[in-house]
Design a protein around this motif. Sequence first.
Motif, PDB file in Angstrom:
ATOM      1  N   ILE A 106       0.841  -1.205   0.000  1.00 52.09           N
ATOM      2  CA  ILE A 106       0.000   0.000   0.000  1.00 52.09           C
ATOM      3  C   ILE A 106       0.872   1.251   0.000  1.00 52.09           C
ATOM      4  N   VAL A 107       1.877   1.274   0.848  1.00 54.46           N
ATOM      5  CA  VAL A 107       2.765   2.437   0.935  1.00 54.46           C
ATOM      6  C   VAL A 107       3.559   2.595  -0.360  1.00 54.46           C
ATOM      7  N   ALA A 108       3.999   1.499  -0.955  1.00 53.34           N
ATOM      8  CA  ALA A 108       4.775   1.566  -2.192  1.00 53.34           C
ATOM      9  C   ALA A 108       3.978   2.205  -3.327  1.00 53.34           C
ATOM     10  N   GLY A 109       2.672   2.027  -3.353  1.00 53.28           N
ATOM     11  CA  GLY A 109       1.850   2.602  -4.410  1.00 53.28           C
ATOM     12  C   GLY A 109       1.235   3.940  -4.081  1.00 53.28           C
ATOM     13  N   ALA A 110       1.415   4.398  -2.860  1.00 54.74           N
ATOM     14  CA  ALA A 110       0.732   5.621  -2.418  1.00 54.74           C
ATOM     15  C   ALA A 110       1.136   6.846  -3.224  1.00 54.74           C
ATOM     16  N   ARG A 111       2.397   7.044  -3.477  1.00 57.20           N
ATOM     17  CA  ARG A 111       2.859   8.241  -4.199  1.00 57.20           C
ATOM     18  C   ARG A 111       2.240   8.305  -5.598  1.00 57.20           C
ATOM     19  N   ARG A 112       2.072   7.172  -6.211  1.00 61.31           N
ATOM     20  CA  ARG A 112       1.512   7.119  -7.566  1.00 61.31           C
ATOM     21  C   ARG A 112       0.007   7.419  -7.581  1.00 61.31           C
ATOM     22  N   HIS A 113      -0.664   7.192  -6.448  1.00 61.92           N
ATOM     23  CA  HIS A 113      -2.121   7.301  -6.423  1.00 61.92           C
ATOM     24  C   HIS A 113      -2.653   8.428  -5.544  1.00 61.92           C
ATOM     25  N   LEU A 114      -1.775   9.149  -4.878  1.00 66.14           N
ATOM     26  CA  LEU A 114      -2.208  10.303  -4.088  1.00 66.14           C
ATOM     27  C   LEU A 114      -2.013  11.592  -4.877  1.00 66.14           C
ATOM     28  N   LEU A 115      -2.947  12.497  -4.725  1.00 65.19           N
ATOM     29  CA  LEU A 115      -2.773  13.849  -5.242  1.00 65.19           C
ATOM     30  C   LEU A 115      -1.743  14.559  -4.376  1.00 65.19           C
ATOM     31  N   LEU A 136       5.916   4.713   6.056  1.00 68.96           N
ATOM     32  CA  LEU A 136       5.398   5.933   5.445  1.00 68.96           C
ATOM     33  C   LEU A 136       6.508   6.971   5.267  1.00 68.96           C
ATOM     34  N   GLN A 137       7.327   7.133   6.289  1.00 67.12           N
ATOM     35  CA  GLN A 137       8.431   8.089   6.189  1.00 67.12           C
ATOM     36  C   GLN A 137       9.430   7.660   5.118  1.00 67.12           C
ATOM     37  N   GLY A 138       9.704   6.371   5.045  1.00 72.44           N
ATOM     38  CA  GLY A 138      10.633   5.848   4.046  1.00 72.44           C
ATOM     39  C   GLY A 138      10.141   6.056   2.623  1.00 72.44           C
ATOM     40  N   ALA A 139       8.823   6.172   2.453  1.00 74.26           N
ATOM     41  CA  ALA A 139       8.244   6.413   1.128  1.00 74.26           C
ATOM     42  C   ALA A 139       8.150   7.900   0.805  1.00 74.26           C
TER      43      ALA A 139
END
Length: 161
Positions: A106-115, A136-139
């Motif tokens: 989930i965290v790995a894909g968050a940057r791609r799917h968050l505004l 989360l911090q690492g991402a």
Amino acid sequence: LGTGTGAIALAIAAERPRLRVVATDLSKPALTVARANARQVAAGNVRFHLGDWYAALPEPTRFALIVSNPPYVTPEELAAAGPELAFEPRLALLGGRDGLDAYRRIVAGARRHLLAGGTLLVEHGATQGEAVRELLQGAGLRDVRTWPDSAGRPRATEGRL
């Protein structure tokens, strides 16, 4: 992500009826229940998608908020659990050897799917707050913090893109 019976998605949809809510789950039976629950509460602003985490989403999809209560129980915790977990599907409980497998994905894909400025909010086990914060911090998410449940246990962590 991982909507299960739809409780979280439907609560958000009820609180904010003008929002577009998208709920995903890998389990077809869970989505059947979630859709029935949505009909029962007349939540017309929720769309359900079958699939594995972000893979269930139509591309490209970005959100202001991503919420998940993924599986976080370890095999040892499940073996030691009492009857309170007897009726839960294993798919909804087991989070891998350390309970964090789903969080990593989930965290790995968050940057791609968050505004930009969007928030990822995840529920977790009471002993997993520090590990989830580190993920989360690492991402590269910022303003990372953990929130307590009503009993004061650290149970939800959020970070902002």
